[in-house]
Design an enzyme around this catalytic site. Structure first.
Site, PDB file in Angstrom:
ATOM      1  N   LEU A  52       0.615  -1.018  -0.383  1.00 18.34           N
ATOM      2  CA  LEU A  52      -0.029   0.163  -0.198  1.00 18.34           C
ATOM      3  C   LEU A  52       0.993   1.144  -0.149  1.00 18.34           C
ATOM      4  O   LEU A  52       0.680   1.916  -0.690  1.00 18.34           O
ATOM      5  CB  LEU A  52      -0.934   0.145   0.928  1.00 18.34           C
ATOM      6  CG  LEU A  52      -1.301   0.942   1.569  1.00 18.34           C
ATOM      7  CD1 LEU A  52      -2.565   1.177   0.450  1.00 18.34           C
ATOM      8  CD2 LEU A  52      -2.480   1.192   2.571  1.00 18.34           C
ATOM      9  N   LYS A 188      -9.205   0.688   6.236  1.00 17.86           N
ATOM     10  CA  LYS A 188     -10.533  -0.872   5.957  1.00 17.86           C
ATOM     11  C   LYS A 188      -9.685  -2.392   6.243  1.00 17.86           C
ATOM     12  O   LYS A 188      -8.859  -2.005   5.049  1.00 17.86           O
ATOM     13  CB  LYS A 188     -11.622  -0.840   5.245  1.00 17.86           C
ATOM     14  CG  LYS A 188     -10.705  -1.099   3.743  1.00 17.86           C
ATOM     15  CD  LYS A 188     -12.803  -0.829   2.895  1.00 17.86           C
ATOM     16  CE  LYS A 188     -11.891  -2.994   2.273  1.00 17.86           C
ATOM     17  NZ  LYS A 188     -10.743  -3.065   2.022  1.00 17.86           N
ATOM     18  N   HIS A 280     -16.796  -0.109   0.247  1.00 16.35           N
ATOM     19  CA  HIS A 280     -16.778   0.531  -0.126  1.00 16.35           C
ATOM     20  C   HIS A 280     -17.644   0.183  -0.995  1.00 16.35           C
ATOM     21  O   HIS A 280     -18.489   1.403  -1.665  1.00 16.35           O
ATOM     22  CB  HIS A 280     -16.181  -0.090  -1.683  1.00 16.35           C
ATOM     23  CG  HIS A 280     -14.274  -0.408  -1.521  1.00 16.35           C
ATOM     24  ND1 HIS A 280     -14.262   0.657  -0.281  1.00 16.35           N
ATOM     25  CD2 HIS A 280     -13.613  -1.427  -1.009  1.00 16.35           C
ATOM     26  CE1 HIS A 280     -12.548   0.323  -0.678  1.00 16.35           C
ATOM     27  NE2 HIS A 280     -12.613  -0.809  -0.794  1.00 16.35           N
TER      28      HIS A 280
HETATM   29  C1  BG6 Z   1      -9.455  -2.866  -1.790  1.00 16.96           C
HETATM   30  C2  BG6 Z   1     -10.005  -4.323  -1.509  1.00 16.96           C
HETATM   31  O1  BG6 Z   1     -10.109  -2.411  -0.913  1.00 16.96           O
HETATM   32  O2  BG6 Z   1     -10.121  -2.023  -3.320  1.00 16.96           O
HETATM   33  C3  BG6 Z   1      -9.435  -5.007  -2.601  1.00 16.96           C
HETATM   34  O3  BG6 Z   1      -9.327  -5.020  -0.615  1.00 16.96           O
HETATM   35  C4  BG6 Z   1      -9.237  -4.158  -4.153  1.00 16.96           C
HETATM   36  O4  BG6 Z   1      -9.730  -6.454  -2.624  1.00 16.96           O
HETATM   37  C5  BG6 Z   1      -9.821  -2.255  -3.982  1.00 16.96           C
HETATM   38  O5  BG6 Z   1      -9.328  -4.672  -5.052  1.00 16.96           O
HETATM   39  C6  BG6 Z   1     -10.257  -2.080  -5.415  1.00 16.96           C
HETATM   40  O6  BG6 Z   1      -9.942  -0.776  -5.752  1.00 16.96           O
HETATM   41  P1  BG6 Z   1     -10.040  -0.180  -6.457  1.00 16.96           P
HETATM   42  O7  BG6 Z   1      -9.920   1.372  -6.359  1.00 16.96           O
HETATM   43  O8  BG6 Z   1      -9.040  -0.433  -7.460  1.00 16.96           O
HETATM   44  O9  BG6 Z   1     -11.415  -0.134  -7.519  1.00 16.96           O
END
Ligand code: BG6
Length: 547
Positions: A52, A188, A280
């Site tokens: 990250l 999260k 999300h």
């Molecule tokens: C993260 C999840 O929060 O969001 C992941 O843990 C997922 O599994 C990711 O791939 C998706 O994020 P974005 O911004 O690429 O849609």
């Protein structure tokens, strides 16, 4: 333009007298907007050698720095378990930036940025690390970079050690706001059930006040999610239509082409509902369904979102499969390349029952949305990456063209494309020129194209440094979503037969059960492939005529 509920006013009281003269926020022109300028700060990253940090956090900071959105007085204090010194860590980050920002990496900016990065090897469970590395080293660096004691602790660490780190920070006295502010940022998942979320919060609030806590959901910071609020509440023509009288149903889709990658350890414990829905997708649901807040202020907006969560009808666990369909990918092909099934991924149990796909039907029992289903879906290893919210309006009340045309009139659909190709699309019916009676679906399309300047992590970093909690979650919201989802997850976990998975091939549109969930209601998912606005247009034909 961002309206910020800044904490600077408070901090300036605590800082030296030169700060007192400038307690009003200052703004920096940025494209067509103005962005509130940050003042001095120190960002302390836990998990700085992790994915990250390397892929999102430090590239976001570097991007902000290159764009002149960081002040002169700041530094980043990076910690991780990996043994390295500052020079080695800077080399790691230089490589990571070149990968994350291939077009945007400017060497001259890097040389200045690198001087503000420090690294300390850290043992997260050892109280002594916090005293030696943080209490011992921070004051000297703070003096050097004149950061006025303003600290942001960013916990980019696995959930398993989160509580330990919070306790150790608190016990070392690092949550105290002695000189400047002390903010803590957590990612999260906020727990993995209602009970664990409550425990985590108990520990957090033992040491930090709510105004110091920033619970990140990067989806909330996506430009187009923010736009949803502006679009809904700054256009008076929409409000009369935004309810059960005109809307048939709403779909929220967040699909990915990626598989579990190297995150099996976390994902096996989590699965798609905890990973994508609890925060999300439910946040997307909240911005779509919430009532207009009295003012565009963090707590007003967050109050309205919480009211949505409180109005969601609990899933009837005895009929859970009528409301939730789950799936796990088997082997298949994505973008023309063969890929392994979930159970064959490194670190995944060959008997794993972890769902990688879910589709849900949700009802919001309030005045506005009574009887309008919200269909939500998210999954890994689907054919495209796409996040969108689509508002499906009701069918016209009377088919006055039915005698001359052989197809039904497609209802209007308003689509918010959150990623990729951020924008808004509205499908309308018009007359096809040159024909007597022939409808021609047209698309009004707005695209952000290159206007999306800052990515979600850049926004959240700016705001957690500023102290603006608008984009961050409040504990009540976290608990409301867990209280809805925990019984459903438990029911699914205890009743899913191991032989049921895998039930969709990688690269397909998901399991059959998801299709049936809507088909039973006489509806269908928006096709995942109708990406470009004009590709999705169906031509309604004059009886017997080819278009
Ligand atoms: C993260 C999840 O929060 O969001 C992941 O843990 C997922 O599994 C990711 O791939 C998706 O994020 P974005 O911004 O690429 O849609």
């Amino acid at each position: 333009m961002r309206f910020s509920e800044s904490l600077w006013g408070n901090n300036s009281i605590m800082n030296d007298s030169s700060e007192l003269t400038s307690s009003q926020p200052e703004f920096h022109a940025f494209g067509a907007c103005e962005i509130e300028l940050l003042r001095s700060f120190c960002l302390i990253i836990f998990g700085a050698a992790g994915d990250l940090s390397k892929r999102k956090l430090i590239p976001a900071l570097f991007h902000l720095f290159q764009d002149g959105l960081l002040p002169d007085d700041f530094f980043i204090f990076c910690t991780d378990r990996v043994e390295m010194d500052t020079e080695q860590y800077r080399a790691v980050i230089k490589n990571a930036l070149a990968i994350a920002l291939p077009k945007d990496f400017k060497r001259s900016a890097w040389l200045k940025f690198a001087k503000r990065i420090y690294y300390s090897q850290f043992s997260y469970t050892d109280q002594d690390s916090y005293r030696r590395h943080l209490k011992g080293k921070l004051p000297t660096l703070e003096k050097k970079h004149q950061t006025n004691g303003n600290r942001v602790f960013y916990l980019a660490i696995p959930p398993s050690i989160l509580e330990n780190v919070i306790v150790n920070l608190g016990e070392a006295g690092l949550s105290a706001e002695e000189q400047g502010y002390s903010h803590i940022v957590i990612e999260k998942p906020f727990g993995r059930s209602l009970e664990t979320a409550r425990n985590l919060n108990k520990i957090l609030t033992k040491y930090f006040e709510e105004k110091q806590i920033f619970r990140i959901d990067h989806y909330v910071a996506k430009e187009t999610v923010q736009n949803m609020l502006m679009f809904r509440f700054a256009n008076s023509i929409l409000e009369p239509l935004w309810n059960r009288r005109y809307i048939d149903h709403i779909q929220i889709t967040a699909t990915e082409t990626l598989g579990v990658e190297h995150r099996a350890g976390y994902y096996e414990e989590s699965g798609v509902i905890r990973d994508m829905f609890q925060s999300h997708i439910f946040q997307l649901l909240a911005v779509t369904a919430m009532e207009p807040p009295a003012a565009f202020k963090a707590d007003f907006v967050r109050d309205e979102k919480i009211k949505v969560f409180r109005s969601i009808r609990p899933f009837p666990t005895e009929r859970i499969h009528d409301f939730i369909a789950i799936g796990q990918y088997g082997k298949g092909a994505v973008d023309g390349n063969p890929v392994a099934g979930y159970r064959e991924e490194p670190g995944v149990s060959p008997q794993s029952n972890t769902p990688t796909f879910a589709a849900m039907k949700v009802f919001i029992d309030n005045w506005r949305w009574n009887g309008v289903p919200f269909y939500l879906r998210s999954g890994k290893r689907l054919p495209i990456r796409k996040t969108e919210i689509s508002i499906h309006f009701r069918q016209v009340p009377h088919m006055m063209f039915s005698k001359v045309m052989d197809e039904i009139i497609e209802p209007n659909v308003l689509v918010f494309r959150l990623q990729p190709e951020e924008g808004i699309n509205l499908s309308l019916q018009t007359k096809k020129p040159g024909t007597k009676v022939c409808l021609n679906p047209v698309q009004m399309d707005f695209s952000y194209r290159k206007d999306v300047f800052l990515d979600a992590y850049e926004w959240v970093l700016l705001d957690c440094i500023l102290g603006d909690q608008m984009l961050f979650l409040r504990q009540e919201g976290v608990e409301e979503t867990w209280s809805l989802l925990t019984p459903a997850i438990e029911k699914l976990e205890t009743t899913t037969d191991i032989a049921r998975f895998p039930n969709y091939a990688a690269g397909s549109s998901g399991p059959e059960e998801a299709r049936l969930l809507l088909e039973k209601d006489g509806r269908a998912w928006r096709p995942l492939f109708a990406e470009k606005p004009y590709e999705s247009a169906h031509i309604t034909r004059l009886r017997g005529h080819k278009p």
